[in-house]
Design a protein around this motif. Structure first.
Motif, PDB file in Angstrom:
ATOM      1  N   MET A 127       0.711  -0.816   0.126  1.00 50.32           N
ATOM      2  CA  MET A 127       0.271   0.015  -0.089  1.00 50.32           C
ATOM      3  C   MET A 127       0.926   1.215  -0.452  1.00 50.32           C
ATOM      4  N   LEU A 128       2.330   1.597   1.043  1.00 47.47           N
ATOM      5  CA  LEU A 128       2.914   2.497   0.582  1.00 47.47           C
ATOM      6  C   LEU A 128       3.625   2.454  -0.400  1.00 47.47           C
ATOM      7  N   THR A 129       3.985   1.577  -1.362  1.00 51.07           N
ATOM      8  CA  THR A 129       4.908   1.820  -2.060  1.00 51.07           C
ATOM      9  C   THR A 129       3.499   2.115  -3.909  1.00 51.07           C
TER      10      THR A 129
ATOM     11  N   PHE B 181       1.233   4.099  -3.303  1.00 52.69           N
ATOM     12  CA  PHE B 181       1.292   5.916  -2.296  1.00 52.69           C
ATOM     13  C   PHE B 181       2.559   6.473  -2.829  1.00 52.69           C
ATOM     14  N   ILE B 182       3.678   5.852  -3.100  1.00 55.03           N
ATOM     15  CA  ILE B 182       4.760   6.806  -3.273  1.00 55.03           C
ATOM     16  C   ILE B 182       5.076   6.671  -4.309  1.00 55.03           C
TER      17      ILE B 182
END
Length: 163
Positions: free
Chosen positions: A1-3, A5-6
């Protein structure tokens, strides 16, 4: 999920940078070339020796190309361009060499048409209608008589006629 967003943020930043760059580095177009281009018929038939109307307009303005090479435009375009650029007009509106006196259009002999659709693909003004494997016909009001379709017809069923 963080990737995700990045990558979304990086894509957003690159989009802003590209948008700003395209706004600041716009290409300036010559208004005289634009005016000559608007007078040309935009048939992109390449009968003038250039791949389209805009390159021909550029050659007229920058390279002093002859203004009588646009066959679909005829004598009206020659007179309008000569008025715009203050070039000496043809005497008594006589049609200059290489300009057709009569407008020509393509005509398809429907008895010999095999429906290959090659003429449809190469018509610069979409004046030929028909579906693959069916008979094609030419919309006479839209045809500029550029003769491009003649070269691509395998059955030689396309003829050029005067209006």
């Amino acid at each position: 999920m963080l990737t995700i967003f990045i990558f979304a943020m990086i894509s957003f930043l690159f989009g802003i940078i590209l948008g700003f760059t395209s706004y600041k580095c716009q290409l300036k177009k010559d208004p005289v070339i634009e005016s000559v281009n608007e007078l040309l018929p935009q048939s992109q038939c390449a009968q003038c020796g250039y791949p389209g109307c805009y390159p021909y307009a550029t050659a007229i303005v920058k390279n002093s190309e002859k203004i009588n090479k646009c066959l679909p435009g005829g004598s009206n375009v020659i007179l309008e361009i000569s008025n715009l650029l203050n070039i000496e007009k043809p005497i008594n509106n006589v049609v200059i060499k290489d300009v057709k006196i009569f407008h020509t259009v393509a005509w398809i002999d429907e008895e010999n048409c095999v429906g290959c659709s090659k003429c449809v693909l190469f018509c610069p003004v979409d004046a030929i209608i028909g579906a693959p494997n069916f008979i094609h016909t030419v919309l006479q009001n839209f045809c500029t008589g550029c003769n491009i379709c003649l070269l691509h017809c395998p059955t030689n069923c396309i003829k050029i006629k005067t209006r």
